[in-house]
Design an enzyme around this catalytic site. Structure first.
Site, PDB file in Angstrom:
ATOM      1  N   ASP A  78       8.036   5.758  -2.507  1.00  0.00           N
ATOM      2  CA  ASP A  78       8.699   4.505  -2.877  1.00  0.00           C
ATOM      3  C   ASP A  78       7.823   3.320  -2.508  1.00  0.00           C
ATOM      4  OD1 ASP A  78       9.243   5.114  -0.087  1.00  0.00           O
ATOM      5  OD2 ASP A  78      10.579   3.385  -0.079  1.00  0.00           O
ATOM      6  N   GLU A 145      11.067   5.223   2.291  1.00  0.00           N
ATOM      7  CA  GLU A 145      10.439   4.883   3.577  1.00  0.00           C
ATOM      8  C   GLU A 145      10.547   3.396   3.868  1.00  0.00           C
ATOM      9  OE1 GLU A 145       6.937   3.620   6.116  1.00  0.00           O
ATOM     10  OE2 GLU A 145       7.547   3.023   4.094  1.00  0.00           O
TER      11      GLU A 145
END
Length: 482
Positions: A78, A145
């Protein structure tokens, strides 16, 4: 036409560009996760995809490495989604518009996603190449994350055999990270009430700030727009009467807020007083942040006269008080590691709605008790004002390991390849190594990566030459783990 097709290493940049074409902002990782699963299938590799969209891909050892210890290669898929104010980019469906500027790759008007797309690109390039020499590999690509290490927290590690973990989520060549801060979020809520008044509405916008990562850049004397707005509203109240109609700033808890906007209402004829207050504070702030954030601007736009719902004076004072006294910036430097921030706080997101004022504070520390103490300070302040504060579970620190075979291999390899010793350090930012280490304390972890600049901002850049050097370095490290 591919923008990066002529860059070396070609397969690394091929995959980096493929990733950039797939929307993969935090909380929107299903498509990139499915892409990784499809990659494993097309290359005949065993994989596992979980409900959090994490993907693990296994690759057998190269000939002669069957008895080598398994290595976990790890990164996250991400990215932080930020764009310039006039951009129409939709991170949920639009590909990134990559550009090459000299030695750097950047994106047009948006964040690049080099953090941590380059880790995914490295991993895929290794997985597809059967000519490489390496131990058994377990490639772990996690999700979300950037919004609290959520993928790593949800990951089941029971089928992982690796005792060495190479995290590829660092942003400076020549540095081996061997520890990181833990973190948590404190969500503050104040109930508010409104009254209806008639007056002149003025929109106040504080922007032009550099921003940046709330861990890595917290000690660089950069301003936080949310805190500056609190200061402006307080100082304005000492000079003239105003009422507060709306307030918002920031979209990411782990980014130093670059823009904050408020709408205030004043009696007709007092517009010039607000303009003057804005001009004076802008001048002061540019001097205070000279050399680090002197581009600060405070705009005041007349929205016309009319009726507006504004905060009751008591609600307004509570909001301004909380904004001014919420902890911000470096709270303490480490006493053990010179130059390392130990504890910090970042009020990254604020929002005023019809019923509540919301302020999210991101807290980091490499010392657990210090992290909890700052959280309690935020809670005490919020509750003193009659509000509630919800403190999240957070994520653990990754503590320095005195004996590390992986660290020694990576140090020696770097020195042999580049003729100088790497810097071994810890960082004031959250890395997933802390969660992996908590789940599997025997793991030997090191984090590295190529040079990147201004991550989490629209000026984010990835060095092409450094990406190539760190690619060769990673392959050599894997070759030596035998």
């Amino acid at each position: 036409m591919a923008v990066l097709e002529n860059l070396e290493p070609s397969r690394v940049f091929h995959y980096f560009e493929e990733i950039a074409n797939i929307p993969h902002g935090s909380y929107h990782t299903k498509e990139i996760s499915d892409y990784l699963a499809a990659f494993a299938v097309s290359h005949g590799l065993k994989y596992r995809q979980d409900e959090a969209n994490n993907v693990i891909i296994w690759k057998d050892a190269a000939p002669g490495y069957e008895n080598a210890p398994a290595v976990i290669l790890q990164g996250h898929c991400d990215m932080v989604c930020e764009k310039v104010p006039d951009s129409n980019h939709d991170f949920t469906k639009d590909p990134l518009e990559l550009m090459v500027e000299g030695d750097y790759i950047t994106a047009n008007g948006t964040t690049l996603g080099g953090d941590d797309g380059i880790a995914v690109a490295y991993a895929l390039a290794i997985l597809e190449d059967n000519s490489l020499r390496h131990p058994p590999l377990e490639v772990v690509i996690t999700t979300d994350e950037e919004v609290g290490l959520l993928g790593a927290a949800a990951l089941d590690m029971s089928d992982l055999k690796g005792k060495f973990l190479i995290n590829m989520d660092s942003e400076e060549e020549g540095y081996l990270c061997v520890g990181c801060a833990g973190g948590l979020g404190a969500a503050c809520e104040l109930e508010v009430t409104y009254v209806a008044i008639t007056g002149t509405k003025l929109e106040i916008t504080i922007d032009g700030l550099v921003g940046g990562h709330s861990g890595a850049e917290i000690d660089k004397n950069r301003a936080n727009a949310n805190k500056l707005m609190g200061r402006f509203l307080y100082e304005l109240g000492q000079k003239t009467e105003y009422m507060l109609a709306s307030l918002e700033g920031g979209t990411k808890g782990n980014a130093i807020t670059r823009t904050a906007t408020a709408v205030i209402v004043v009696e007709p004829g007092r517009e010039a007083e607000v303009q003057e207050a804005a001009a004076i504070l802008e001048k002061h702030l540019r001097k205070e942040y000279s050399g680090s954030d002197e581009g600060i601007t405070i705009h005041c736009r007349n929205l016309g006269s009319g009726e507006a719902d504004v905060l009751h004076p008591i609600s307004r004072e509570k909001v301004v008080f909380l904004l001014n006294f919420a902890p911000w910036g470096v709270q303490k430097m480490s006493g053990d590691i010179p130059g390392l921030v130990e504890t910090s706080a970042n009020p990254g997101i604020l929002k005023l709605d019809a019923e509540k004022f919301l302020l999210d504070v991101s807290i980091r520390s490499s010392v657990g008790s210090a992290k909890e103490a700052v959280a309690e300070k935020v809670r005490y302040l919020t509750e003193f004002l009659g509000g509630i504060c919800t403190v999240g579970e957070g994520y653990p620190a990754w503590e320095y390991r005195k004996d590390s075979a992986l660290r020694e291999i990576m140090k020696e390899t770097y020195a042999e390849m580049f003729g100088k010793e790497p810097v071994v350090n810890a960082i004031h930012a959250g890395l997933e190594c802390g969660l992996f280490y908590e789940k599997s304390p025997e793991l030997d972890c090191v984090s590295f990566g190529p040079d990147m600049k201004d991550i989490h901002t629209t000026e984010e850049k990835l060095s092409i030459s450094s990406t190539e050097r760190m690619w060769r370095y990673l392959l050599k490290v894997l070759e030596r783990i035998k």
